[in-house]
Write a protein that holds these residues in place. Structure first.
Motif, PDB file in Angstrom:
ATOM      1  N   ARG A  23       0.829  -1.199   0.054  1.00  0.00           N
ATOM      2  CA  ARG A  23      -0.046   0.206   0.055  1.00  0.00           C
ATOM      3  C   ARG A  23       0.907   1.099   0.059  1.00  0.00           C
ATOM      4  O   ARG A  23       0.414   2.187  -0.248  1.00  0.00           O
ATOM      5  CB  ARG A  23      -0.821   0.044   1.241  1.00  0.00           C
ATOM      6  CG  ARG A  23      -2.097  -1.028   1.028  1.00  0.00           C
ATOM      7  CD  ARG A  23      -3.075  -1.336   1.999  1.00  0.00           C
ATOM      8  NE  ARG A  23      -4.091  -2.062   1.626  1.00  0.00           N
ATOM      9  CZ  ARG A  23      -4.491  -3.137   2.692  1.00  0.00           C
ATOM     10  NH1 ARG A  23      -4.074  -3.251   4.029  1.00  0.00           N
ATOM     11  NH2 ARG A  23      -5.485  -3.862   2.258  1.00  0.00           N
ATOM     12  N   LYS A  83      -5.270   1.623  -2.674  1.00  0.00           N
ATOM     13  CA  LYS A  83      -5.242   1.137  -1.176  1.00  0.00           C
ATOM     14  C   LYS A  83      -6.415   0.165  -1.341  1.00  0.00           C
ATOM     15  O   LYS A  83      -6.318  -1.002  -0.516  1.00  0.00           O
ATOM     16  CB  LYS A  83      -5.674   2.448  -0.235  1.00  0.00           C
ATOM     17  CG  LYS A  83      -4.495   3.563  -0.355  1.00  0.00           C
ATOM     18  CD  LYS A  83      -3.204   3.064   0.448  1.00  0.00           C
ATOM     19  CE  LYS A  83      -2.362   4.169   0.671  1.00  0.00           C
ATOM     20  NZ  LYS A  83      -1.650   4.627  -0.642  1.00  0.00           N
ATOM     21  N   LEU A  84      -7.645   0.763  -1.769  1.00  0.00           N
ATOM     22  CA  LEU A  84      -8.687  -0.438  -1.688  1.00  0.00           C
ATOM     23  C   LEU A  84      -8.622  -1.818  -2.336  1.00  0.00           C
ATOM     24  O   LEU A  84      -8.940  -2.907  -1.755  1.00  0.00           O
ATOM     25  CB  LEU A  84      -9.934   0.482  -1.963  1.00  0.00           C
ATOM     26  CG  LEU A  84     -11.290  -0.284  -1.877  1.00  0.00           C
ATOM     27  CD1 LEU A  84     -11.626  -0.284  -0.489  1.00  0.00           C
ATOM     28  CD2 LEU A  84     -12.595   0.705  -2.770  1.00  0.00           C
ATOM     29  N   THR A 130      -5.756  -3.263  -3.174  1.00  0.00           N
ATOM     30  CA  THR A 130      -4.519  -3.931  -2.624  1.00  0.00           C
ATOM     31  C   THR A 130      -5.160  -4.820  -1.445  1.00  0.00           C
ATOM     32  O   THR A 130      -5.562  -4.182  -0.426  1.00  0.00           O
ATOM     33  CB  THR A 130      -3.357  -3.014  -2.068  1.00  0.00           C
ATOM     34  OG1 THR A 130      -3.058  -2.447  -3.192  1.00  0.00           O
ATOM     35  CG2 THR A 130      -2.227  -3.960  -1.741  1.00  0.00           C
ATOM     36  N   ALA A 167     -18.925  -3.604  13.351  1.00  0.00           N
ATOM     37  CA  ALA A 167     -19.295  -2.219  13.033  1.00  0.00           C
ATOM     38  C   ALA A 167     -18.738  -1.945  11.783  1.00  0.00           C
ATOM     39  O   ALA A 167     -19.161  -1.045  10.918  1.00  0.00           O
ATOM     40  CB  ALA A 167     -18.739  -1.307  14.128  1.00  0.00           C
ATOM     41  N   GLN A 168     -17.674  -2.711  11.039  1.00  0.00           N
ATOM     42  CA  GLN A 168     -17.081  -2.017   9.786  1.00  0.00           C
ATOM     43  C   GLN A 168     -17.896  -3.120   8.722  1.00  0.00           C
ATOM     44  O   GLN A 168     -17.804  -2.703   7.479  1.00  0.00           O
ATOM     45  CB  GLN A 168     -15.696  -2.712   9.744  1.00  0.00           C
ATOM     46  CG  GLN A 168     -14.744  -1.906  10.550  1.00  0.00           C
ATOM     47  CD  GLN A 168     -13.173  -2.366  10.396  1.00  0.00           C
ATOM     48  OE1 GLN A 168     -13.183  -3.198   9.568  1.00  0.00           O
ATOM     49  NE2 GLN A 168     -12.590  -1.725  11.102  1.00  0.00           N
ATOM     50  N   LEU A 213     -20.305  -1.374   6.277  1.00  0.00           N
ATOM     51  CA  LEU A 213     -19.483  -0.348   5.124  1.00  0.00           C
ATOM     52  C   LEU A 213     -18.956  -1.357   3.955  1.00  0.00           C
ATOM     53  O   LEU A 213     -18.835  -1.080   2.846  1.00  0.00           O
ATOM     54  CB  LEU A 213     -18.597   0.339   5.939  1.00  0.00           C
ATOM     55  CG  LEU A 213     -18.172   1.670   5.159  1.00  0.00           C
ATOM     56  CD1 LEU A 213     -18.971   2.730   4.705  1.00  0.00           C
ATOM     57  CD2 LEU A 213     -17.169   2.503   6.425  1.00  0.00           C
ATOM     58  N   MET A 214     -18.060  -2.229   4.474  1.00  0.00           N
ATOM     59  CA  MET A 214     -17.334  -3.067   3.634  1.00  0.00           C
ATOM     60  C   MET A 214     -18.217  -3.846   2.364  1.00  0.00           C
ATOM     61  O   MET A 214     -18.100  -3.989   1.218  1.00  0.00           O
ATOM     62  CB  MET A 214     -16.677  -4.310   4.396  1.00  0.00           C
ATOM     63  CG  MET A 214     -15.656  -3.828   5.305  1.00  0.00           C
ATOM     64  SD  MET A 214     -13.965  -4.651   5.122  1.00  0.00           S
ATOM     65  CE  MET A 214     -13.293  -3.678   6.444  1.00  0.00           C
ATOM     66  N   ILE A 225     -19.265  -1.211  -0.025  1.00  0.00           N
ATOM     67  CA  ILE A 225     -18.254  -1.101  -0.863  1.00  0.00           C
ATOM     68  C   ILE A 225     -18.458  -2.204  -2.072  1.00  0.00           C
ATOM     69  O   ILE A 225     -18.255  -1.879  -3.363  1.00  0.00           O
ATOM     70  CB  ILE A 225     -16.771  -1.050  -0.108  1.00  0.00           C
ATOM     71  CG1 ILE A 225     -16.848   0.046   0.681  1.00  0.00           C
ATOM     72  CG2 ILE A 225     -15.867  -1.204  -1.235  1.00  0.00           C
ATOM     73  CD1 ILE A 225     -16.316   1.322   0.160  1.00  0.00           C
ATOM     74  N   GLU A 251      -4.952   3.857  12.642  1.00  0.00           N
ATOM     75  CA  GLU A 251      -6.256   3.415  12.878  1.00  0.00           C
ATOM     76  C   GLU A 251      -7.016   4.816  13.201  1.00  0.00           C
ATOM     77  O   GLU A 251      -6.593   5.675  13.885  1.00  0.00           O
ATOM     78  CB  GLU A 251      -6.447   2.505  14.317  1.00  0.00           C
ATOM     79  CG  GLU A 251      -7.725   2.008  14.806  1.00  0.00           C
ATOM     80  CD  GLU A 251      -7.859   1.248  16.010  1.00  0.00           C
ATOM     81  OE1 GLU A 251      -7.269   0.117  15.927  1.00  0.00           O
ATOM     82  OE2 GLU A 251      -7.907   1.725  16.825  1.00  0.00           O
ATOM     83  N   VAL A 309     -17.354   4.071  13.455  1.00  0.00           N
ATOM     84  CA  VAL A 309     -16.963   2.927  12.974  1.00  0.00           C
ATOM     85  C   VAL A 309     -15.340   3.134  13.133  1.00  0.00           C
ATOM     86  O   VAL A 309     -14.780   4.321  13.003  1.00  0.00           O
ATOM     87  CB  VAL A 309     -17.164   2.695  11.390  1.00  0.00           C
ATOM     88  CG1 VAL A 309     -16.808   4.052  10.697  1.00  0.00           C
ATOM     89  CG2 VAL A 309     -16.563   1.553  10.755  1.00  0.00           C
ATOM     90  N   THR A 310     -14.719   1.913  13.275  1.00  0.00           N
ATOM     91  CA  THR A 310     -13.096   2.170  13.257  1.00  0.00           C
ATOM     92  C   THR A 310     -12.415   1.574  12.018  1.00  0.00           C
ATOM     93  O   THR A 310     -12.785   0.712  11.569  1.00  0.00           O
ATOM     94  CB  THR A 310     -12.660   1.109  14.403  1.00  0.00           C
ATOM     95  OG1 THR A 310     -13.129   1.572  15.618  1.00  0.00           O
ATOM     96  CG2 THR A 310     -11.131   1.378  14.636  1.00  0.00           C
ATOM     97  N   LEU A 311     -11.823   2.676  11.335  1.00  0.00           N
ATOM     98  CA  LEU A 311     -11.244   2.158  10.069  1.00  0.00           C
ATOM     99  C   LEU A 311      -9.595   1.872  10.408  1.00  0.00           C
ATOM    100  O   LEU A 311      -8.982   2.651  11.064  1.00  0.00           O
ATOM    101  CB  LEU A 311     -11.385   3.479   9.078  1.00  0.00           C
ATOM    102  CG  LEU A 311     -12.658   3.711   8.888  1.00  0.00           C
ATOM    103  CD1 LEU A 311     -12.837   4.821   7.831  1.00  0.00           C
ATOM    104  CD2 LEU A 311     -13.493   2.467   8.291  1.00  0.00           C
ATOM    105  N   GLY A 312      -9.166   0.988   9.687  1.00  0.00           N
ATOM    106  CA  GLY A 312      -7.608   0.474  10.107  1.00  0.00           C
ATOM    107  C   GLY A 312      -7.471  -0.212  11.339  1.00  0.00           C
ATOM    108  O   GLY A 312      -8.478  -0.433  11.923  1.00  0.00           O
ATOM    109  N   ASP A 338      -8.977  -2.079   2.886  1.00  0.00           N
ATOM    110  CA  ASP A 338      -8.394  -0.935   3.469  1.00  0.00           C
ATOM    111  C   ASP A 338      -9.286   0.299   3.277  1.00  0.00           C
ATOM    112  O   ASP A 338      -9.050   1.245   2.691  1.00  0.00           O
ATOM    113  CB  ASP A 338      -7.121  -0.990   2.673  1.00  0.00           C
ATOM    114  CG  ASP A 338      -6.282   0.168   3.391  1.00  0.00           C
ATOM    115  OD1 ASP A 338      -6.553   0.738   4.575  1.00  0.00           O
ATOM    116  OD2 ASP A 338      -5.261   0.752   2.744  1.00  0.00           O
ATOM    117  N   LEU A 339     -10.279   0.549   4.244  1.00  0.00           N
ATOM    118  CA  LEU A 339     -10.977   1.692   4.117  1.00  0.00           C
ATOM    119  C   LEU A 339     -10.356   2.876   4.842  1.00  0.00           C
ATOM    120  O   LEU A 339     -10.439   3.867   4.454  1.00  0.00           O
ATOM    121  CB  LEU A 339     -12.403   1.482   5.094  1.00  0.00           C
ATOM    122  CG  LEU A 339     -13.331   0.104   4.347  1.00  0.00           C
ATOM    123  CD1 LEU A 339     -14.665   0.121   5.186  1.00  0.00           C
ATOM    124  CD2 LEU A 339     -13.471   0.394   3.132  1.00  0.00           C
TER     125      LEU A 339
END
Lengths: 405, 484
Positions: free
Chosen positions: A150, A183-184, A186, A381-382, A385-386, A389, B166, B177-180, B190-191
């Protein structure tokens, strides 16, 4: 729109032949169709056709990491092996552009002619391709100094599920125009797009390499030394901890000029801890690759850097009936190989994941071996969103369906 | 206008101390470092906790009120410029350092923490925070994340995105939300990598854990004076070709040297081009490299080389360089700083074009470069009081970006697209590329309320041409609408 009509293998092949040519499409015994497009445009044509007809697609590079992640089936294989050119290497700009099907070692050979390289030591460099390495975000011990893919991939050409050809990033190292989709993509395991070309920033090959190793029966004996090296001024390119039931080895690659006498600084640090510094060799950096033996389950664990030794010891205590070998990067990335009865392997995974939930570490399954468990556990929680995407990029879920979620 | 009931609801979240509605106070927030664009916001909210940010965004989401997050307001591309019907959420009160974790070489901070204060907090332990934008004594970490800030030292150490591990992020719908991750390679997309540099269009980061680095054993800076910029540029290429990776390589031209001299008196040699190379690392190694670098400079015609070894001398050298933008004010009442990037090897041809373009417009352009990575900062000098000059200056600055794109580079290396360069985006990227980015945006912000009308070209702002921000839109020309 997804067509409800189900196409036969023959009909699929016939259409793909019209895109890639008869010599580059093959019907397989398992009912799938393999295609070997020669250009980004042909990849685009194939994906658009699959998207319209609800056919799932498996992007394919050197095939060294196809088993990583969750199991997935596909109607169509898209091999990138004909997209294998190093497009350009403007060495004075310290960048290169290369097609995704290019073999990693072949790329490094080309760059090496000008004393440069992509500062990454991925697995199976002789067989793996640029695209596959990007899709799996693989990295070795060089990451200690140069960062991960990245940090090294500065631009990409990709084909989205609907056939859209998109470029992101560029050919210059410094570029903040728009979202950085490199980044996304990879590490997205081929679930968002098919990478067809990539631009990398390059580094000069180090001129002075010295390999050292320090051994101890338990990793915790090396813990203080590892912390000291990380906090030192030593010019360390690679730093890894190898562990097995037989003991532990801390490997160090120093790249300072001999006049800096860093070997003697390292030596006194080692002696302060009552340990012995030995000359190592280039081969010790192949240890991660050596973990990948048939039948083993391979996991990738992420821990905090300061937990590396503690974690390596913990692995050896997991079960007396299980043989575990590990190679840990200094930043807290561990590749571990488990050789055991299926039930024992499941127990170890369960143990590691329970510990992960408490300790902020993560556990992903690379090679499942006998395991059938969710390869990637992501924080609740993620997930929405994932998933969103994924839905935005691939609404019909044709690209490596199920690989990630 | 905000409805009175909404004003009441928002003020209940942040308290009266945390809400600005008065016209004169709102003026403070009508622009960022790109002062050519000004729009007063509807209201400014100054939350002090993540919870308050969440509650504010829930209201914005429910009422579809656009919001613009703002750090210190030092951005140079209008990223924090309010929209005409938007509220501004200022994060400057969230300025605490929460945790310093030395064993893991990480520090956790709030978004309003000033960039230089991160290094200040870690320096006593022998560490530093690498990204160092010129505004580092005033700009905030939150703003750095929004813009993926760089700085002179990113040649060796990378950008903001390299160092953020993070983040706690409030999404545009108010979800947290927690990213990284503080650990490497957490499973999933990899948001965090996409969020960093998204210029406030994907949500608001309210807490971040960042990587700190060990301070190098030795740092040395050499100043080399040249008769031409090309000779300085050739030295940069030769240093790279010799396999060296300096911590920073900067070029300043005569005008910017003069301006810096007037402003902070760094005592630079008076020359056409000044090359500044910083090397860091183990002392013996740096000494050897410095010898090689000095030789390269002399071979390319440097008639004076000065080595700054001690801390004081080094800081003075950098003070001059980092004051270059602000010092342009000594040369001209108004100026625009541009931020193009080119492949290093095309520097001579690009400079030639750029000088010809400036001469044709009868405008003065002074240049400061991050020469190591090809990042140009042409500073276009003009006087707003001369009719038409501002428009010509803006137009020239955007045409300079076209030249960068044509050379294979980028319209922005570190300042971001914001409002200023959004119409240039379609010169750099084709429509499918931009539409692909929009997919990410839709996933994070389906209602398009997070800093809308930034970053991407819009028909409203970019007119019917796909680029050229300042072509009057037909509606504008006919007096029906205004472009601000």
């Amino acid at each position: 729109m997804v067509s409800s009509a189900v196409l036969s293998q023959y009909e699929i092949a016939e259409h793909l032949v019209s895109i890639a040519g008869a010599n580059h499409v093959r019907t397989e015994a398992d009912g799938t169709v393999s295609s070997v497009p020669a250009s980004t445009e042909e990849v685009s044509g194939i994906l658009a056709f699959c998207n319209e007809n609800g056919l799932s697609v498996r992007p394919h590079g050197g095939g060294t990491k196809q088993r990583w992640g969750n199991r997935t089936t596909a109607n169509v294989n898209v091999s990138l092996e004909r997209l294998n050119r190093v497009v350009e290497h403007p060495w004075q700009d310290l960048t290169c552009t290369v097609e995704a099907g290019c073999n990693w070692a072949a790329l490094q050979d080309r760059l090496g002619a000008h004393g440069q390289f992509v500062a990454l030591d991925p697995l199976f460099a002789g067989r793996a391709t640029v695209g596959g390495i990007l899709a799996t975000n693989d990295s070795g011990a060089l990451r200690h100094r140069y960062g991960s893919l990245r940090d090294l991939a500065i631009g990409m050409t990709c084909v989205l599920a609907d056939g859209t050809i998109a470029r992101t990033g560029g050919k210059v190292v410094k570029n903040v125009a728009g979202y950085d989709l490199c980044k996304l993509f990879t590490g997205s395991m081929g679930t968002l797009a098919v990478i067809t070309q990539a631009n990398f920033r390059l580094h000069s090959l180090p001129q002075h390499e010295r390999h050292f190793t320090v051994s101890a029966p338990e990793a915790k004996r090396l813990s203080a030394l590892l912390a000291k090296i990380r906090g030192s001024h030593l010019l360390v390119s690679s730093l890894q901890l190898r562990g097995s039931r037989e003991g532990f080895h801390l490997d160090v690659l120093l790249t300072a000029h001999p006049l800096a006498q860093q070997d003697s600084i390292l030596n006194s640090m080692v002696r302060e801890d009552g340990l012995t510094l030995l000359e190592g060799s280039r081969e010790m950096w192949q240890a991660r690759e050596a973990l990948f033996l048939p039948g083993r389950t391979i996991l990738r664990l992420g821990t905090l850097p300061a937990q590396v030794c503690d974690y390596a010891d913990r692995l050896q205590m997991a079960s007396p009936r299980v043989s575990i070998s590990s190679v840990s990067q200094s930043l807290g990335l561990h590749t571990i190989a488990i050789q055991a009865e299926p039930r024992e392997t499941i127990d170890v995974l369960k143990q590691l994941r329970e510990h992960a939930a408490l300790s902020r570490s993560t556990v992903a399954i690379l090679e499942p071996g006998t395991l059938s468990a969710n390869a990637f556990v992501m924080p609740e929680a993620q997930l929405p969103l994932m998933r969103e995407i994924k839905r935005q990029f691939d609404p019909h879920n044709i690209l490596n369906p199920g690989k990630m979620f | 206008m905000l409805k009175p009931s909404i004003v009441t609801e928002l003020s209940q979240i942040v308290g009266t101390r945390g809400m600005i509605m008065g016209q004169s106070q709102l003026q403070t927030y009508e622009c960022d470092g790109l002062t050519a664009f000004r729009v007063p916001p509807q209201a400014v909210l100054l939350p002090e906790t993540t919870d308050q940010v969440q509650r504010i965004l829930r209201v914005c989401h429910r009422q579809q009120i656009p919001f613009v997050a703002r750090g210190s307001g030092t951005g140079l591309s209008g990223g924090a410029l309010p929209g005409e019907d938007s509220i501004v959420i200022g994060l400057s009160r969230m300025n605490r350092i929460l945790n310093l974790d030395l064993p893991n070489q990480q520090i956790t901070v709030q978004p309003g923490v000033i960039n230089a204060n991160v290094t200040a907090a870690t320096a006593p332990h022998g560490y530093f925070y690498a990204p160092d934008p010129s505004s580092q004594t005033v700009c905030s970490i939150g703003g750095n994340i929004a813009e993926n800030a760089g700085g002179a030292h990113c040649l060796k150490y990378g950008f903001t995105v390299t160092h953020i591990l993070e983040m706690t992020v409030v999404l545009p719908n108010g979800d947290l939300v927690t990213l990284g991750s503080r650990t490497p390679d957490a499973p999933g997309y990899d948001l965090a990598g996409v969020f960093i540099g998204s210029e406030g269009t994907l949500g608001i980061a309210t807490e971040m854990t960042i990587r700190i680095m060990r301070k190098p054993e030795t740092v040395q800076v050499i100043l080399a004076a040249f008769d031409t910029i090309l000779a300085a540029a050739q030295s940069v290429s030769d240093v790279i070709a010799a396999g060296q990776l300096p911590a920073a390589m900067e070029i300043m031209d005569r005008l910017s040297i003069e301006a810096a001299e007037l402003s902070v008196h760094p005592n630079y040699p008076a020359c056409e081009a000044l090359l500044l190379i910083e090397l860091d690392g183990p002392e013996a190694e740096v000494n050897l490299q410095m010898e090689a670098v000095t030789k390269i400079c002399k071979e390319n015609g440097a008639w004076e080389t000065r080595l700054a070894v001690d801390e004081h001398a080094r800081l003075l050298v950098w003070k001059g360089r980092k004051a270059a933008f602000a010092a342009a004010g000594r040369l001209s009442p108004n100026y625009i700083v541009q931020d193009g990037v080119i492949p290093r090897t095309s520097l001579p041809s690009v400079l030639e074009k750029l000088n010809a373009m400036a001469a044709a417009e009868n405008l003065r352009v002074t240049n400061v470069f991050h020469a190591g990575d090809g990042n140009l900062h042409p500073i276009i000098l003009y006087d707003r009081d001369h009719p038409g000059e501002e428009e010509r200056a803006i137009d020239l600055s955007l045409r300079i970006l076209d030249v960068c794109v044509e050379a294979g580079g980028s319209i922005t290396g570190e300042h971001g697209v914001g409002r200023e360069k959004q119409c240039s985006m379609s010169y750099m990227y084709a429509d499918p590329d931009l539409e692909t980015m929009q997919r990410v945006r839709r996933a994070f912000d389906p209602l398009n309320i997070a800093n809308p009308e930034k970053l991407f070209p819009t028909p409203r702002l970019c007119g019917e041409r796909t680029r050229g921000a300042y072509a009057p839109h037909p509606l504008e020309a006919s007096g029906i609408a205004e472009v601000f």
